[in-house]
Design a protein around this motif. Structure first.
Motif, PDB file in Angstrom:
ATOM      1  N   UNK A   1       5.918  14.963  20.091  1.00  0.00           N
ATOM      2  CA  UNK A   1       6.078  16.493  19.352  1.00  0.00           C
ATOM      3  C   UNK A   1       4.701  16.845  20.321  1.00  0.00           C
ATOM      4  N   UNK A   2       4.545  18.372  20.237  1.00  0.00           N
ATOM      5  CA  UNK A   2       3.473  19.047  21.101  1.00  0.00           C
ATOM      6  C   UNK A   2       3.739  20.788  19.917  1.00  0.00           C
ATOM      7  N   UNK A   3       2.029  20.765  20.209  1.00  0.00           N
ATOM      8  CA  UNK A   3       1.570  21.099  20.675  1.00  0.00           C
ATOM      9  C   UNK A   3       0.283  19.847  20.789  1.00  0.00           C
ATOM     10  N   UNK A   4       0.721  19.607  18.790  1.00  0.00           N
ATOM     11  CA  UNK A   4      -0.366  19.025  18.504  1.00  0.00           C
ATOM     12  C   UNK A   4      -0.442  17.610  18.026  1.00  0.00           C
ATOM     13  N   UNK A   5      -0.092  16.593  17.406  1.00  0.00           N
ATOM     14  CA  UNK A   5      -0.648  15.404  17.241  1.00  0.00           C
ATOM     15  C   UNK A   5       0.856  14.882  15.817  1.00  0.00           C
ATOM     16  N   UNK A   6       1.681  14.222  16.103  1.00  0.00           N
ATOM     17  CA  UNK A   6       1.887  13.994  14.865  1.00  0.00           C
ATOM     18  C   UNK A   6       1.974  12.252  14.542  1.00  0.00           C
ATOM     19  N   UNK A   7       1.499  11.462  13.361  1.00  0.00           N
ATOM     20  CA  UNK A   7       1.738  10.813  13.341  1.00  0.00           C
ATOM     21  C   UNK A   7       2.052  10.149  12.490  1.00  0.00           C
ATOM     22  N   UNK A   8       2.830   9.076  12.268  1.00  0.00           N
ATOM     23  CA  UNK A   8       3.704   8.340  10.999  1.00  0.00           C
ATOM     24  C   UNK A   8       2.371   7.330  10.604  1.00  0.00           C
ATOM     25  N   UNK A   9       2.441   7.127   9.151  1.00  0.00           N
ATOM     26  CA  UNK A   9       1.365   6.734   8.465  1.00  0.00           C
ATOM     27  C   UNK A   9       1.994   6.275   7.662  1.00  0.00           C
ATOM     28  N   UNK A  10       1.062   4.901   6.712  1.00  0.00           N
ATOM     29  CA  UNK A  10       1.717   4.253   5.435  1.00  0.00           C
ATOM     30  C   UNK A  10       0.660   4.671   4.680  1.00  0.00           C
ATOM     31  N   UNK A  11       0.857   4.812   3.227  1.00  0.00           N
ATOM     32  CA  UNK A  11       0.745   5.307   2.264  1.00  0.00           C
ATOM     33  C   UNK A  11      -0.463   5.460   2.209  1.00  0.00           C
ATOM     34  N   UNK A  12      -1.188   4.528   2.147  1.00  0.00           N
ATOM     35  CA  UNK A  12      -2.869   4.748   2.323  1.00  0.00           C
ATOM     36  C   UNK A  12      -3.549   5.897   3.016  1.00  0.00           C
ATOM     37  N   UNK A  13      -3.450   6.022   3.839  1.00  0.00           N
ATOM     38  CA  UNK A  13      -4.200   7.102   4.989  1.00  0.00           C
ATOM     39  C   UNK A  13      -3.411   8.545   4.335  1.00  0.00           C
ATOM     40  N   UNK A  14      -1.641   8.872   3.562  1.00  0.00           N
ATOM     41  CA  UNK A  14      -1.266   9.703   3.112  1.00  0.00           C
ATOM     42  C   UNK A  14      -1.801   9.882   1.774  1.00  0.00           C
ATOM     43  N   UNK A  15      -2.518   9.226   0.805  1.00  0.00           N
ATOM     44  CA  UNK A  15      -3.027   9.404  -0.107  1.00  0.00           C
ATOM     45  C   UNK A  15      -4.726  10.031   0.839  1.00  0.00           C
ATOM     46  N   UNK A  16      -6.087   8.983   1.532  1.00  0.00           N
ATOM     47  CA  UNK A  16      -6.806   9.617   1.783  1.00  0.00           C
ATOM     48  C   UNK A  16      -7.148  11.051   3.020  1.00  0.00           C
ATOM     49  N   UNK A  17      -5.458  11.832   2.947  1.00  0.00           N
ATOM     50  CA  UNK A  17      -5.625  12.908   3.755  1.00  0.00           C
ATOM     51  C   UNK A  17      -5.584  13.585   2.544  1.00  0.00           C
ATOM     52  N   UNK A  18      -5.179  13.564   1.206  1.00  0.00           N
ATOM     53  CA  UNK A  18      -4.991  13.504  -0.423  1.00  0.00           C
ATOM     54  C   UNK A  18      -6.326  14.496  -0.598  1.00  0.00           C
ATOM     55  N   UNK A  19      -6.555  13.228  -0.484  1.00  0.00           N
ATOM     56  CA  UNK A  19      -7.990  13.896  -0.863  1.00  0.00           C
ATOM     57  C   UNK A  19      -8.839  14.528  -0.229  1.00  0.00           C
ATOM     58  N   UNK A  20      -8.713  14.363   0.956  1.00  0.00           N
ATOM     59  CA  UNK A  20     -10.160  14.955   1.481  1.00  0.00           C
ATOM     60  C   UNK A  20      -9.629  16.778   1.591  1.00  0.00           C
ATOM     61  N   UNK A  21      -7.709  17.133   1.209  1.00  0.00           N
ATOM     62  CA  UNK A  21      -7.384  18.329   0.944  1.00  0.00           C
ATOM     63  C   UNK A  21      -8.502  18.346  -0.174  1.00  0.00           C
ATOM     64  N   UNK A  22      -7.869  17.825  -1.381  1.00  0.00           N
ATOM     65  CA  UNK A  22      -8.644  17.989  -2.690  1.00  0.00           C
ATOM     66  C   UNK A  22     -10.467  17.648  -2.572  1.00  0.00           C
ATOM     67  N   UNK A  23     -10.818  17.444  -1.641  1.00  0.00           N
ATOM     68  CA  UNK A  23     -12.127  18.649  -1.644  1.00  0.00           C
ATOM     69  C   UNK A  23     -12.580  18.891  -0.467  1.00  0.00           C
ATOM     70  N   UNK A  24     -11.671  19.935  -0.057  1.00  0.00           N
ATOM     71  CA  UNK A  24     -11.998  21.435   0.400  1.00  0.00           C
ATOM     72  C   UNK A  24     -12.657  20.694   1.804  1.00  0.00           C
ATOM     73  N   UNK A  25     -11.930  19.822   2.291  1.00  0.00           N
ATOM     74  CA  UNK A  25     -12.678  19.292   3.684  1.00  0.00           C
ATOM     75  C   UNK A  25     -11.222  20.010   4.998  1.00  0.00           C
TER      76      UNK A  25
END
Length: 503
Positions: free
Chosen positions: A17-41
């Motif tokens: 995958x180029x030029x930025x990375x892509x990774x397979x994650x589990x549900x906990x990381x997916x939820x963490x990313x959703x939380x960071x979006x919600x916090x505006x970071x």
């Protein structure tokens, strides 16, 4: 707080995958990313799917790092991002329509693109379709004394594309606006599957007619990132020229059309003449008024000769001669200012939350333009300013367009003055299984394209995202509190894409 790169390390990184990375994650990381979006970071760039997985492209607001996280959905379920971050709501509704993947906890599970007339359910997914939907689409209620509803569309006057607007009003004041889109769904993603790059590029350029160059640009950049393909310098500069011609024509048209919706037809007439001059110059220089099929993977399909250069320069001189008087006319017409100032205000907080791009975001304080935020050649070698205002009203969106017209005139001058000689295209060559992510700045804002190629060089999967996905919901917010008669003015000042959104 982990960075996006740290987040990548928690998953299985996809090497091709180029030029930025892509990774397979589990549900906990997916939820963490959703939380960071919600916090505006972090900012949500897109959310899309495959038959048994979902992908989310995100950007760190501080560092502009970009990453894509992917989650397998063997049971056709995944944790809802929209539950925490409203900009993801419509994206998750569309994913359910197309793939049958359910966002667990999604506050609004109504269909979005599917109007129950396709004759097939979950057309891009593996899930078995259940019973046909028979209940009518239910708009959200609004409570209060003396409220009434006004239904507009989906069929509109003139040549406007179809979309339904349901107003709840108190007298003439809009209490709630709710949109119903999806009428121009064409199944672009399905049509692309299994096609060669030439046909796929043609389809990309036909997603939205007024942004054909921008879509072809983003698709080509995604393809070239996947294949690690270097484009000739002359082609790189010609692409920017084509993109700026498209931007110039659309902004001139929009300025006039906004004034027309305020019943100031004189501006509309003069701006239409200037827009027509850009379209004619584009046709003479590149063979198509809307610049369709000029940008292709590997370069461009049409070179610029001396006569084309002269025609473009003559067009620039004409606009520079006539446009300042139109700007002065707009600024000094009190009756026009009365319609545009303080009308349809979009707050900077909402623009930031939805990562609104283009003139919608920049008129509400969000200084984002992929030509600057994710600089790509030749813009990293060109001098231009990014106009930003924070008033967020119709007037501010007009002024952003005015300033961008001025910037495009300057950019075209610079491109013509420094246009290198040489080849305009390189052959694609042998392919392999690979993935690419590409961005281009269209006149509305950022267009994103993600694709995967198979070993034969054919498109295995491709997803395209218009800036309008994050602008349409903001129009609903901006219209509230305005009178119904000002809706056309607000709507045109946003000028969101129907076709680009519905795909």
């Amino acid at each position: 707080m982990p960075s996006l790169i740290d987040l990548m390390l928690e998953g299985r990184k996809v090497p091709q995958h180029s030029p930025w990375p892509r990774a397979m994650v589990d549900a906990s990381v997916w939820k963490f990313a959703a939380g960071e979006l919600a916090q505006g970071r972090w900012s949500l760039l897109d959310l899309w799917a495959e038959p048994a997985s979902v992908h989310m492209a995100i950007m760190d607001r501080q560092t502009a790092e970009i990453a894509t996280v992917s989650l397998d959905c063997p049971d056709y379920n995944y944790p809802s991002v929209g539950l925490h971050h409203p900009p993801a709501l419509r994206l998750e509704r569309a994913i359910n329509d197309l793939f049958g993947l359910t966002a667990e906890g999604l506050p609004d599970a109504r269909p979005w693109l599917d109007h129950d007339c396709w004759g097939v359910g979950f057309p891009l997914g593996n899930r078995v379709y259940g019973l046909s939907k028979t209940s009518p689409y239910r708009f959200l209620p609004a409570e209060g004394d003396g409220l009434h509803q006004i239904a507009v569309g989906p069929v509109h006057a003139g040549i406007i594309e179809p979309g339904h607007f349901r107003f709840t009003a108190s007298g003439e004041t809009v209490v709630r606006l709710e949109q119903r889109l999806g009428y121009t769904h064409k199944g672009i993603e399905g049509l692309m599957m299994g096609t060669d790059l030439e046909r796929a590029a043609e389809l990309a350029g036909r997603v939205s007619g007024d942004s054909t160059a921008a879509y072809a640009y983003a698709f080509s950049k995604a393809t070239e990132a996947a294949l690690q393909l270097a484009v000739p310098d002359r082609a790189v500069w010609l692409r920017a020229l084509v993109a700026e011609l498209e931007r110039l024509a659309n902004h001139l048209g929009d300025i006039g059309a906004i004034c027309n919706d305020a019943s100031f037809t004189l501006m509309h007439a003069h701006c239409s003449v200037l827009r027509e001059s850009v379209l004619r110059a584009s046709h003479r220089a590149f063979g198509h008024r809307l610049l369709r099929d000029v940008i292709v993977p590997g370069g461009v399909s049409h070179d610029l000769d001396g006569e084309g250069t002269k025609i473009i320069r003559a067009m620039l001189r004409n606009i520079r001669l006539r446009f300042p008087a139109l700007v002065e006319l707009y600024d000094n017409t009190a009756s026009l200012q009365d319609r545009t100032v303080d009308t349809g205000v979009l707050t900077p907080a909402l623009a930031k939350q939805y990562a609104a791009g283009g003139y919608v975001g920049r008129a509400s304080g969000r200084a984002f333009d992929v030509r600057c935020a994710l600089p790509y050649a030749p813009y990293d070698k060109l001098s231009f300013e990014l106009p930003v205002l924070d008033a967020g009203d119709v007037n501010a969106r007009v002024w952003i367009r005015i300033r961008e017209v001025e910037q495009s005139l300057s950019l075209i001058d610079q491109i013509l003055a420094h246009l290198p000689v040489g080849a305009i295209k390189v052959p694609i060559g042998k392919s392999h299984v690979c993935e690419g992510l590409g961005f281009a700045e269209a006149f509305r804002g950022d267009v994103m394209v993600w694709l995967r190629l198979d070993a034969k060089g054919r498109v295995s999967r491709c997803h395209l995202r218009d800036a309008s996905w994050f602008q349409w919901p903001l129009l609903e917010a901006a219209v509230e509190g305005n009178i119904v008669a000002d809706f056309p003015l607000c709507n045109k000042s946003f000028n969101c894409a129907y076709s680009g959104h519905d795909l």
